[in-house]
Design a protein around this motif. Sequence first.
Motif, PDB file in Angstrom:
ATOM      1  N   ALA A 142      -5.975  -0.434  -6.714  1.00  0.00           N
ATOM      2  CA  ALA A 142      -4.536  -0.473  -6.690  1.00  0.00           C
ATOM      3  C   ALA A 142      -4.053  -1.985  -7.258  1.00  0.00           C
ATOM      4  CB  ALA A 142      -3.938  -0.470  -5.243  1.00  0.00           C
ATOM      5  N   ARG A 143      -4.686  -3.194  -6.973  1.00  0.00           N
ATOM      6  CA  ARG A 143      -4.166  -4.334  -7.383  1.00  0.00           C
ATOM      7  C   ARG A 143      -4.675  -4.227  -8.940  1.00  0.00           C
ATOM      8  NH1 ARG A 143      -1.557  -6.475  -3.490  1.00  0.00           N
ATOM      9  NH2 ARG A 143      -2.351  -7.110  -1.789  1.00  0.00           N
ATOM     10  N   LEU A 144      -5.797  -3.617  -9.500  1.00  0.00           N
ATOM     11  CA  LEU A 144      -6.074  -3.734 -10.862  1.00  0.00           C
ATOM     12  C   LEU A 144      -4.792  -3.023 -11.642  1.00  0.00           C
ATOM     13  CD1 LEU A 144      -7.849  -4.293 -13.191  1.00  0.00           C
ATOM     14  CD2 LEU A 144      -8.955  -1.886 -12.674  1.00  0.00           C
ATOM     15  N   ILE A 145      -4.408  -1.858 -11.028  1.00  0.00           N
ATOM     16  CA  ILE A 145      -3.423  -1.199 -11.745  1.00  0.00           C
ATOM     17  C   ILE A 145      -2.025  -1.839 -11.639  1.00  0.00           C
ATOM     18  CG2 ILE A 145      -2.057   1.136 -11.429  1.00  0.00           C
ATOM     19  CD1 ILE A 145      -4.772   2.440 -10.655  1.00  0.00           C
ATOM     20  N   GLN A 146      -1.812  -2.622 -10.338  1.00  0.00           N
ATOM     21  CA  GLN A 146      -0.529  -3.207 -10.481  1.00  0.00           C
ATOM     22  C   GLN A 146      -0.430  -4.301 -11.257  1.00  0.00           C
ATOM     23  OE1 GLN A 146      -0.344  -5.739  -6.494  1.00  0.00           O
ATOM     24  NE2 GLN A 146       1.776  -5.643  -6.564  1.00  0.00           N
TER      25      GLN A 146
END
Length: 313
Positions: free
Chosen positions: A249-253
Amino acid sequence: MSKDARIFVAGHRGLVGSAIVRRLQVEGHGNILLRSSADLDLRNQAAVERFFTQERPELVILAAAKVGGIHANNTYPADFIRDNLQIQTNVIDAAYRLGTRKLLFLGSSCIYPKYAPQPMNEDCLLTGPLEPTNEWYAIAKIAGVKMCQAYRRQYQFDAICAMPTNLYGPGDNFDLNNSHVLPALLRKFHESKQQGLDEVVVWGTGTPRREFLHVDDLADACLFLLREYSSDHPVNIGWGEDVSILELARLIQEIVGFSGQLRFDTSKPDGTPRKLLDTSRLRDLGWRPKIPLREGVAATYRWLLAHLSERRG
Ligand code: GFB
């Protein structure tokens, strides 16, 4: 595998089938047989039999399946077990009886037990209970593997089985409820950014770990196996490393450029705690994946943006 071999790619409109067709075209294969589900319903045995009688494919890549993420698997168990058993039974049996030389069946890493030792090697199949959210799909896929093994043993039919890890890439299903986590989060972050919202909801606790492979790497591995491999032993296809859902999720964010918060909805299931494949068999055969997660997610996001503007235009 000659360039003019008659190759039937079943499921060519899906994430996997479309990537395999792109790869075959790049390699110069000119005799690819394609049928949409409207033209050929693979759940219909008589229709499949007619198609194989008329077209006599020499090679078959069985990438057609009913697939979905954790919610879809959990909500439509009857559809998942029935459609997949029907599709694979009809195609494998017709391919054998009507003269196909070789068939590649695609399974899934969810066929392995929920608490299998990590990374999971091919020998842990049927050594423990399955993850309940997707056992219906998993049972169908296990039956497909066993059917390939049985047809090889009894009829010497050259059917091979590949077990991909969680896949992503262009042409994925970006539905908010029924898709897998990676496309769902790409869309959620994108829409939240567009609408100026201050949070994105991530299902579950964020602690489950998943391995993600770009579908173009998978397509390359499938063609490698069709050329190089002939055995009843399934072969895992993966990237070799996993990430937690929070890390994903952090990477996609970051890739989407969303500045709000994450909120975890723990009323939604986590599913299997960890799914990382042991890919040493495929590596020993000489194949390696090429597309790192960050690069693959960024490319998939670019594809999604282009696709959305195409639909608007
Ligand atoms: O990708 P996914 O649906 O499938 O979910 P599985 C992976 C993890 O991501 C779970 C979490 O822990 C989900 O709770 N997650 C967080 C989300 N946010 C979201 C979201 O917005 N959407 C989705 N879908 N998940 C599937 C199987 O399992 O994997 C299939 O059900 C198949 O049978 C496929 O094998 C590869 O990895 O849990």
